[in-house]
Design a protein around this motif. Structure first.
Motif, PDB file in Angstrom:
ATOM      1  N   ARG A   8      12.002  37.410  30.651  1.00 18.39           N
ATOM      2  CA  ARG A   8      13.029  36.458  30.778  1.00 18.39           C
ATOM      3  C   ARG A   8      12.593  35.026  30.165  1.00 18.39           C
ATOM      4  O   ARG A   8      11.691  34.403  30.276  1.00 18.39           O
ATOM      5  CB  ARG A   8      12.758  36.196  32.169  1.00 18.39           C
ATOM      6  N   GLU A  47      19.109  35.674  27.603  1.00 13.49           N
ATOM      7  CA  GLU A  47      17.847  35.255  28.098  1.00 13.49           C
ATOM      8  C   GLU A  47      16.945  36.442  28.527  1.00 13.49           C
ATOM      9  O   GLU A  47      15.597  36.339  28.748  1.00 13.49           O
ATOM     10  CB  GLU A  47      17.799  34.292  29.470  1.00 13.49           C
ATOM     11  N   LEU A  48      17.372  37.453  28.433  1.00 20.08           N
ATOM     12  CA  LEU A  48      16.605  38.739  28.645  1.00 20.08           C
ATOM     13  C   LEU A  48      16.276  39.691  27.371  1.00 20.08           C
ATOM     14  O   LEU A  48      17.088  39.829  26.569  1.00 20.08           O
ATOM     15  CB  LEU A  48      17.293  39.546  29.665  1.00 20.08           C
ATOM     16  N   VAL A  82       8.702  39.664  33.144  1.00 19.82           N
ATOM     17  CA  VAL A  82       9.298  40.044  34.563  1.00 19.82           C
ATOM     18  C   VAL A  82       8.339  40.642  35.439  1.00 19.82           C
ATOM     19  O   VAL A  82       7.717  41.875  34.698  1.00 19.82           O
ATOM     20  CB  VAL A  82      10.584  40.718  34.410  1.00 19.82           C
TER      21      VAL A  82
END
Length: 100
Positions: A8, A47-48, A82
């Motif tokens: 992220r 954003e990933l 993450v």
């Protein structure tokens, strides 16, 4: 086995990430048991990001992660990781997957 690390990353922090991912993949590719890998950005969520690697076994993957050069190359990448499990066995190798 394959490993998936989702990252992220805020748009303002993503500038060096492609180069950081390339350095990490280069360090991982030098480790025994590495079969391939790639990284990319999510098409639906900018954003990933993800890093996906393939290994000839869980042991090779875990030993690779403990190598000093991998730890150094991985630090700027894993900063964005993450917190979730990421090591997977393909269905044909997973216990209890037959007949599922």
């Amino acid at each position: 086995m394959f490993a998936v690390t989702r990252l992220r990353v805020s748009p303002g922090s993503a500038g060096d990430l492609p180069a950081d991912l390339d350095r990490l993949l280069a360090a991982l590719s030098a480790r025994p048991g590495f079969l391939g890998g790639e990284s990319g950005r999510c098409a639906d969520d900018p954003e990933l990001w993800a890093l996906v690697t393939r290994w000839d076994g869980v042991g090779a993957y875990r030993r690779a992660l403990s190598a000093a050069e991998v730890k150094m190359a991985g630090a700027p990448v894993w900063l964005h990781a993450v917190d979730e499990p990421g090591a997977f066995l393909p269905l044909e190798e997973s216990p209890g997957s037959r007949g599922a």
